[in-house]
Scaffold this motif. Structure first.
Motif, PDB file in Angstrom:
ATOM      1  N   LYS A   1     -26.293   4.245   6.091  1.00 46.74           N
ATOM      2  CA  LYS A   1     -26.189   4.333   4.631  1.00 46.74           C
ATOM      3  C   LYS A   1     -25.435   5.587   4.224  1.00 46.74           C
ATOM      4  CE  LYS A   1     -30.403   6.827   3.320  1.00 46.74           C
ATOM      5  NZ  LYS A   1     -31.607   6.792   2.455  1.00 46.74           N
ATOM      6  N   ARG A   2     -24.933   5.540   3.012  1.00 51.15           N
ATOM      7  CA  ARG A   2     -24.320   6.704   2.390  1.00 51.15           C
ATOM      8  C   ARG A   2     -24.909   6.852   0.992  1.00 51.15           C
ATOM      9  NH1 ARG A   2     -20.367   6.589  -1.426  1.00 51.15           N
ATOM     10  NH2 ARG A   2     -19.355   8.421  -0.525  1.00 51.15           N
ATOM     11  N   ASP A   3     -25.058   8.090   0.564  1.00 50.18           N
ATOM     12  CA  ASP A   3     -25.530   8.357  -0.782  1.00 50.18           C
ATOM     13  C   ASP A   3     -24.363   8.260  -1.754  1.00 50.18           C
ATOM     14  OD1 ASP A   3     -28.126   8.819   0.078  1.00 50.18           O
ATOM     15  OD2 ASP A   3     -27.699  10.934   0.520  1.00 50.18           O
ATOM     16  N   GLY A   4     -24.645   7.905  -2.976  1.00 53.00           N
ATOM     17  CA  GLY A   4     -23.611   7.791  -3.995  1.00 53.00           C
ATOM     18  C   GLY A   4     -24.236   7.396  -5.311  1.00 53.00           C
ATOM     19  N   ARG A   5     -23.388   7.170  -6.275  1.00 51.01           N
ATOM     20  CA  ARG A   5     -23.898   6.805  -7.593  1.00 51.01           C
ATOM     21  C   ARG A   5     -24.392   5.356  -7.582  1.00 51.01           C
ATOM     22  NH1 ARG A   5     -20.429   3.848 -10.919  1.00 51.01           N
ATOM     23  NH2 ARG A   5     -18.329   3.513 -10.098  1.00 51.01           N
TER      24      ARG A   5
ATOM     25  N   VAL B   1     -25.932  -3.174  -0.949  1.00 51.23           N
ATOM     26  CA  VAL B   1     -26.707  -3.443   0.260  1.00 51.23           C
ATOM     27  C   VAL B   1     -26.150  -4.695   0.926  1.00 51.23           C
ATOM     28  CG1 VAL B   1     -28.978  -3.942   1.229  1.00 51.23           C
ATOM     29  CG2 VAL B   1     -28.772  -2.369  -0.710  1.00 51.23           C
ATOM     30  N   TRP B   2     -25.722  -4.544   2.176  1.00 53.24           N
ATOM     31  CA  TRP B   2     -25.133  -5.650   2.916  1.00 53.24           C
ATOM     32  C   TRP B   2     -26.203  -6.411   3.690  1.00 53.24           C
ATOM     33  CZ3 TRP B   2     -21.371  -8.872   3.160  1.00 53.24           C
ATOM     34  CH2 TRP B   2     -21.101  -9.584   4.334  1.00 53.24           C
ATOM     35  N   LEU B   3     -26.227  -7.742   3.528  1.00 50.19           N
ATOM     36  CA  LEU B   3     -27.134  -8.629   4.244  1.00 50.19           C
ATOM     37  C   LEU B   3     -26.281  -9.580   5.078  1.00 50.19           C
ATOM     38  CD1 LEU B   3     -29.550  -9.484   1.302  1.00 50.19           C
ATOM     39  CD2 LEU B   3     -29.910  -7.772   3.080  1.00 50.19           C
ATOM     40  N   GLY B   4     -26.244  -9.359   6.372  1.00 51.86           N
ATOM     41  CA  GLY B   4     -25.377 -10.134   7.251  1.00 51.86           C
ATOM     42  C   GLY B   4     -25.897 -11.535   7.524  1.00 51.86           C
TER      43      GLY B   4
ATOM     44  N   ARG C   1     -26.331  -0.738   4.977  1.00 54.42           N
ATOM     45  CA  ARG C   1     -26.242  -1.952   5.799  1.00 54.42           C
ATOM     46  C   ARG C   1     -27.217  -1.786   6.962  1.00 54.42           C
ATOM     47  NH1 ARG C   1     -20.434  -1.015   8.958  1.00 54.42           N
ATOM     48  NH2 ARG C   1     -20.400   1.256   8.784  1.00 54.42           N
ATOM     49  N   PHE C   2     -27.676  -2.868   7.523  1.00 55.51           N
ATOM     50  CA  PHE C   2     -28.658  -2.797   8.606  1.00 55.51           C
ATOM     51  C   PHE C   2     -28.553  -4.044   9.467  1.00 55.51           C
ATOM     52  CE2 PHE C   2     -30.623  -5.277   5.342  1.00 55.51           C
ATOM     53  CZ  PHE C   2     -31.423  -6.202   5.999  1.00 55.51           C
TER      54      PHE C   2
END
Length: 275
Positions: free
Chosen positions: A34-38, A43-46, A73-74
């Motif tokens: 993950k990355r922090d941001g505004r 969120v990626w769901l593969g 993403r995970f």
């Protein structure tokens, strides 16, 4: 559920970490980046048997960096860098893992779920069961790519012959050739049975947020009529469906990614207005 802090030694744009989901013998390690941001956080769901390093997930990271958005993403258990056994995976199990990842994110930031194929089913399952998962205030938009909700019941079972159905019942599993890997696709009896307990096309789906669907009309895995069926179950007006005449199931060509980026930008703007 135990949460570990991200590894800050990894690329700061997309730091690695893990959470533990489940208790006792059902505990499994779920890897994420993950990355922090505004806000909103993407969120990626593969999809089924995919991992978080795929073309579309990398494109979404680039999009998030460009627009200074949060991104996560995970990998589901049994996929990619996560622990657990693939054959123990079910829609309910993977949905619970996705919910745990959402719970680990900044509680004040709404999220846009971007689900591909099976990931779209997971996204819709999270919406349908948001209250029980404790995430009812988090989801501000859905981007569904080649969505395959209820695929076990609506897309796979109708194509199986008597011998294949018998294999599921007697052996507890079915192996079929995969178009995307040397190893066969594996469908277990538990996957089908749990799928019936997590159907989303059995009634209206109240998302309470904008929904954008992108579907290829040359998709051999998920016919575009399935996307039309999904739209019929989304009663609110904030639903768009984009059909790509020559698009396949992956939707990973440069022109597909350009379309995804354009539609995602609209969802981000809409989520900002809702905040």
């Amino acid at each position: 559920m135990t949460q570990h802090q991200p590894d800050k030694s990894v690329d700061a744009a997309d730091a690695a970490g893990e959470i533990l989901v489940g208790v006792g013998e059902k505990t499994r390690r779920i890897a994420y980046r993950k990355r922090d941001g505004r806000a909103p956080t993407l969120v990626w769901l593969g999809g089924y048997r995919s991992d978080m390093r795929g073309t579309k997930a990398e494109f979404l990271l680039d999009f998030a960096v460009q627009h200074q958005l949060g991104f996560c993403r995970f990998d589901y258990s049994g996929h990619g860098e996560s622990g657990g056994t693939f054959e123990e995976g079910t829609i309910g199990r993977w949905s619970a893992e996705a919910a745990a990842v959402l719970q680990s994110l900044d509680a004040d930031n709404p999220v846009i779920l971007a689900g591909s194929s099976m990931g779209a089913w997971i996204a819709l399952n999270l919406i349908r069961r948001a209250q029980s998962f404790g995430i009812e205030t988090k989801i501000a938009g859905l981007l569904l790519l080649a969505p395959a909700p209820d695929f076990t019941e609506r897309l796979i079972l109708p194509k199986l012959d008597a011998a294949q159905r018998a294999s599921i019942e007697t052996a507890g599993r079915l192996e079929t050739p995969s178009q995307y890997a040397a190893e066969p696709d594996i469908y277990t009896r538990d996957l089908f049975e749990d799928g019936r307990a997590n159907l989303v096309l059995d009634g209206p789906i109240e998302t309470h947020c904008p929904v954008s669907i992108i579907q290829g009309m040359a998709d051999d895995d998920v016919p575009y009529e399935h996307a039309l069926t999904l739209v019929e179950h989304l009663p609110q007006s904030a639903v768009t469906l984009s059909l790509v005449k020559d698009g396949d199931h992956r939707l990973s060509r440069p022109q597909d990614l350009t379309l995804i980026g354009r539609i995602l930008a609209d969802l981000v703007e809409a989520a900002g207005k809702m905040a």
